[in-house]
Design a protein around this motif. Sequence first.
Motif, PDB file in Angstrom:
ATOM      1  N   THR A 107       0.861  -1.185   0.000  1.00  0.00           N
ATOM      2  CA  THR A 107       0.000   0.000   0.000  1.00  0.00           C
ATOM      3  C   THR A 107       0.895   1.231   0.000  1.00  0.00           C
ATOM      4  O   THR A 107       1.985   1.205   0.576  1.00  0.00           O
ATOM      5  N   GLY A 126       2.914  -2.403   4.275  1.00  0.00           N
ATOM      6  CA  GLY A 126       2.023  -1.245   4.460  1.00  0.00           C
ATOM      7  C   GLY A 126       2.853   0.021   4.476  1.00  0.00           C
ATOM      8  O   GLY A 126       3.413   0.394   5.510  1.00  0.00           O
ATOM      9  N   ALA A 127       2.962   0.662   3.311  1.00  0.00           N
ATOM     10  CA  ALA A 127       3.739   1.907   3.251  1.00  0.00           C
ATOM     11  C   ALA A 127       2.819   3.112   3.113  1.00  0.00           C
ATOM     12  O   ALA A 127       3.276   4.241   3.018  1.00  0.00           O
ATOM     13  N   ALA A 128       1.510   2.871   3.076  1.00  0.00           N
ATOM     14  CA  ALA A 128       0.566   3.989   2.913  1.00  0.00           C
ATOM     15  C   ALA A 128       0.433   4.750   4.228  1.00  0.00           C
ATOM     16  O   ALA A 128       0.567   4.191   5.314  1.00  0.00           O
ATOM     17  N   VAL A 173      -2.246   5.852   5.913  1.00  0.00           N
ATOM     18  CA  VAL A 173      -3.704   5.690   5.924  1.00  0.00           C
ATOM     19  C   VAL A 173      -4.294   6.623   6.980  1.00  0.00           C
ATOM     20  O   VAL A 173      -3.795   6.670   8.107  1.00  0.00           O
ATOM     21  N   ALA A 174      -5.343   7.347   6.624  1.00  0.00           N
ATOM     22  CA  ALA A 174      -5.992   8.214   7.622  1.00  0.00           C
ATOM     23  C   ALA A 174      -6.616   7.328   8.697  1.00  0.00           C
ATOM     24  O   ALA A 174      -7.307   6.361   8.375  1.00  0.00           O
ATOM     25  N   ASP A 175      -6.333   7.654   9.946  1.00  0.00           N
ATOM     26  CA  ASP A 175      -6.876   6.830  11.038  1.00  0.00           C
ATOM     27  C   ASP A 175      -8.370   7.071  11.243  1.00  0.00           C
ATOM     28  O   ASP A 175      -9.057   6.247  11.827  1.00  0.00           O
ATOM     29  N   PRO A 233     -10.470   1.294   9.733  1.00  0.00           N
ATOM     30  CA  PRO A 233      -9.787   0.053  10.108  1.00  0.00           C
ATOM     31  C   PRO A 233      -8.286   0.238   9.951  1.00  0.00           C
ATOM     32  O   PRO A 233      -7.838   1.000   9.082  1.00  0.00           O
ATOM     33  N   ASP A 234      -7.502  -0.430  10.789  1.00  0.00           N
ATOM     34  CA  ASP A 234      -6.046  -0.447  10.601  1.00  0.00           C
ATOM     35  C   ASP A 234      -5.748  -1.614   9.670  1.00  0.00           C
ATOM     36  O   ASP A 234      -5.792  -2.778  10.076  1.00  0.00           O
ATOM     37  N   ILE A 235      -5.482  -1.294   8.421  1.00  0.00           N
ATOM     38  CA  ILE A 235      -5.333  -2.325   7.387  1.00  0.00           C
ATOM     39  C   ILE A 235      -4.219  -3.292   7.766  1.00  0.00           C
ATOM     40  O   ILE A 235      -4.389  -4.516   7.776  1.00  0.00           O
ATOM     41  N   LEU A 236      -3.076  -2.709   8.104  1.00  0.00           N
ATOM     42  CA  LEU A 236      -1.900  -3.523   8.422  1.00  0.00           C
ATOM     43  C   LEU A 236      -2.177  -4.452   9.611  1.00  0.00           C
ATOM     44  O   LEU A 236      -1.890  -5.650   9.560  1.00  0.00           O
ATOM     45  N   PHE A 278       5.389   0.500   8.528  1.00  0.00           N
ATOM     46  CA  PHE A 278       6.196   1.694   8.770  1.00  0.00           C
ATOM     47  C   PHE A 278       5.724   2.358  10.050  1.00  0.00           C
ATOM     48  O   PHE A 278       4.540   2.253  10.397  1.00  0.00           O
ATOM     49  N   ALA A 279       6.614   3.014  10.726  1.00  0.00           N
ATOM     50  CA  ALA A 279       6.233   3.805  11.897  1.00  0.00           C
ATOM     51  C   ALA A 279       6.876   5.171  11.741  1.00  0.00           C
ATOM     52  O   ALA A 279       8.095   5.308  11.874  1.00  0.00           O
ATOM     53  N   LEU A 280       6.073   6.131  11.393  1.00  0.00           N
ATOM     54  CA  LEU A 280       6.576   7.501  11.237  1.00  0.00           C
ATOM     55  C   LEU A 280       6.240   8.254  12.510  1.00  0.00           C
ATOM     56  O   LEU A 280       5.084   8.310  12.903  1.00  0.00           O
ATOM     57  N   GLU A 281       7.253   8.794  13.148  1.00  0.00           N
ATOM     58  CA  GLU A 281       7.006   9.513  14.394  1.00  0.00           C
ATOM     59  C   GLU A 281       7.611  10.907  14.271  1.00  0.00           C
ATOM     60  O   GLU A 281       8.600  11.097  13.560  1.00  0.00           O
ATOM     61  N   LYS A 333       0.839  -4.788  16.234  1.00  0.00           N
ATOM     62  CA  LYS A 333       0.303  -5.120  14.909  1.00  0.00           C
ATOM     63  C   LYS A 333       0.819  -6.476  14.426  1.00  0.00           C
ATOM     64  O   LYS A 333       0.589  -6.856  13.285  1.00  0.00           O
TER      65      LYS A 333
HETATM   66  N1  CTP Z   1      -1.612   1.660   8.740  1.00  0.00           N
HETATM   67  C1  CTP Z   1      -2.646   0.962   8.103  1.00  0.00           C
HETATM   68  N2  CTP Z   1      -3.940   1.347   8.303  1.00  0.00           N
HETATM   69  C2  CTP Z   1      -4.239   2.373   9.122  1.00  0.00           C
HETATM   70  C3  CTP Z   1      -3.200   3.082   9.771  1.00  0.00           C
HETATM   71  C4  CTP Z   1      -1.889   2.698   9.541  1.00  0.00           C
HETATM   72  O1  CTP Z   1      -2.380   0.025   7.344  1.00  0.00           O
HETATM   73  N3  CTP Z   1      -5.495   2.718   9.298  1.00  0.00           N
HETATM   74  C5  CTP Z   1      -0.230   1.203   8.554  1.00  0.00           C
HETATM   75  C6  CTP Z   1       0.633   2.153   7.781  1.00  0.00           C
HETATM   76  O2  CTP Z   1       0.642   1.818   6.404  1.00  0.00           O
HETATM   77  C7  CTP Z   1       2.009   1.949   8.427  1.00  0.00           C
HETATM   78  C8  CTP Z   1       1.699   1.555   9.854  1.00  0.00           C
HETATM   79  O3  CTP Z   1       0.344   1.139   9.830  1.00  0.00           O
HETATM   80  O4  CTP Z   1       2.684   0.860   7.856  1.00  0.00           O
HETATM   81  C9  CTP Z   1       1.931   2.595  10.910  1.00  0.00           C
HETATM   82  O5  CTP Z   1       1.176   3.736  10.737  1.00  0.00           O
HETATM   83  P1  CTP Z   1       1.280   5.036  11.740  1.00  0.00           P
HETATM   84  O6  CTP Z   1       1.335   6.240  10.900  1.00  0.00           O
HETATM   85  O7  CTP Z   1       2.332   4.864  12.739  1.00  0.00           O
HETATM   86  O8  CTP Z   1      -0.120   5.069  12.388  1.00  0.00           O
HETATM   87  P2  CTP Z   1      -0.683   4.322  13.664  1.00  0.00           P
HETATM   88  O9  CTP Z   1      -0.231   2.908  13.683  1.00  0.00           O
HETATM   89  O10 CTP Z   1      -2.129   4.553  13.580  1.00  0.00           O
HETATM   90  O11 CTP Z   1      -0.034   5.040  14.905  1.00  0.00           O
HETATM   91  P3  CTP Z   1      -0.280   6.485  15.575  1.00  0.00           P
HETATM   92  O12 CTP Z   1      -1.015   6.192  16.777  1.00  0.00           O
HETATM   93  O13 CTP Z   1       1.104   6.982  15.788  1.00  0.00           O
HETATM   94  O14 CTP Z   1      -1.043   7.297  14.568  1.00  0.00           O
END
Ligand code: CTP
Length: 406
Positions: free
Chosen positions: A200, A279-281, A283-285, A311-314, A330-333, A348
């Motif tokens: 993604t 999962g490199a997208a 994704v909006a939480d 949903p958290d796809i990953l 990925f974990a972007l902080e 996850k």
């Molecule tokens: N991801 C996903 N679906 C979501 C949110 C995140 O698949 N709804 C995946 C992203 O593609 C990424 C990983 O989860 O590989 C980490 O995303 P991150 O930006 O850290 O978001 P969160 O896990 O939701 O953490 P945070 O509480 O920091 O927002």
Amino acid sequence: MLTGKNILLGICGGIAAYKTPHLVRLLKKSGANVQVVATKSALKFVSELSLATVSRAPVLGDMFSEDSPGEGDRTLHITLGEWADAFVIAPATANTIARLSAGLCDDMLSVCFITLRPEKPVLVVPAMDGYMYESPSVRRNLSVLATQGCSILEPESGDLASGQCGLGRMPEPETIVETLADMLEPAPESLLKGKKVLITAGPTREKIDDVRFLSNYSSGKMGFAIAAAAARRGAIVRLVTGPVSLNTPAGVERIDVESAMEMMEASRRFFDDCDLFIGAAAVADYRPEQPVEGKLKKSGAAMDIRLVRNPDILAEFSAGRKQGQISVGFALETAGGIGYAREKLENKKLDLVAFNVYDRSTSGFEVDTNVLTLLDRAGNVSELPLLSKDAAAGRLLDAIEPLLYR
Ligand code: CTP
């Protein structure tokens, strides 16, 4: 090291050009056939006779001069692009780097650059004064060449012709030959060959009404770089991407989506059948609970938009995987945060997490580079240096490959 390889050597007008007869000799000693293409100013720094003698071929330069060797063959600039196994430009001056990045074709060197077959490697070896090298225009032009697939051999620090001491010296010819030999060495067969990889990428858009959405700054570059690198290694790649303005990498099947829910559905279709999910997208939480039909009208009052979780796809895929798929996230902080990355690895249920700290100029969204730290379940931690996203994608796949055969 270079037995039988046809090397086109472009020489530009910089003081480091005086080292090029030695470079030609080393290339010849390694078994290569060398054709020198020099700019007019290069021949003010190094003699044509020296280059022709050591390369055992006439030096090419001006495309139209009647005295120019090879002038009898008016299509030479085209055939050279076919003949060459690689093009080395050393030293590459700021001026030639600018001309090449702009696609100009006003001498033999720049024409050869354009006519070179796209699969042939190009090694650009900049050498100039340190201030020039650090100037925004040179940085921009080099990054254009890098995104076109050229490899850039960074200059070294030391005494410069300007009397300054700093970055800008051309690496020694021995280093240039070694780098070229590495580039031409056939890659060992990748463990990803024939594996099905689902990736993604990009942002998602969550509709507020028919003309507005919530989203983020993700450009999709990292996910696309991973897809391109995996396809080059022989994997069967499906790339589910949010809205981005990037070309589809060669050999990749692309599925365009907009929202997180669409990304989830599109990915679900391919997940059971994949060996590796990345999962490199970004994704909006959250998404607006009730997108408005048509266009939301403003009023004097403040506005509340109720958001509900996406949903958290990953996480869902990792938890529910049935066929033993490898799952990477990925974990972007925005600060510190390697602890958060470890938590994501655990929570996850990932096999590997790539942690990066958001930094506007080097790492994270929109930029062409990234600084990744890779953490796997066995506790291995690998801190990568600042790399182009293409190079970072390669290093990430290097770390993933052994996991596929645990
Ligand atoms: N991801 C996903 N679906 C979501 C949110 C995140 O698949 N709804 C995946 C992203 O593609 C990424 C990983 O989860 O590989 C980490 O995303 P991150 O930006 O850290 O978001 P969160 O896990 O939701 O953490 P945070 O509480 O920091 O927002």
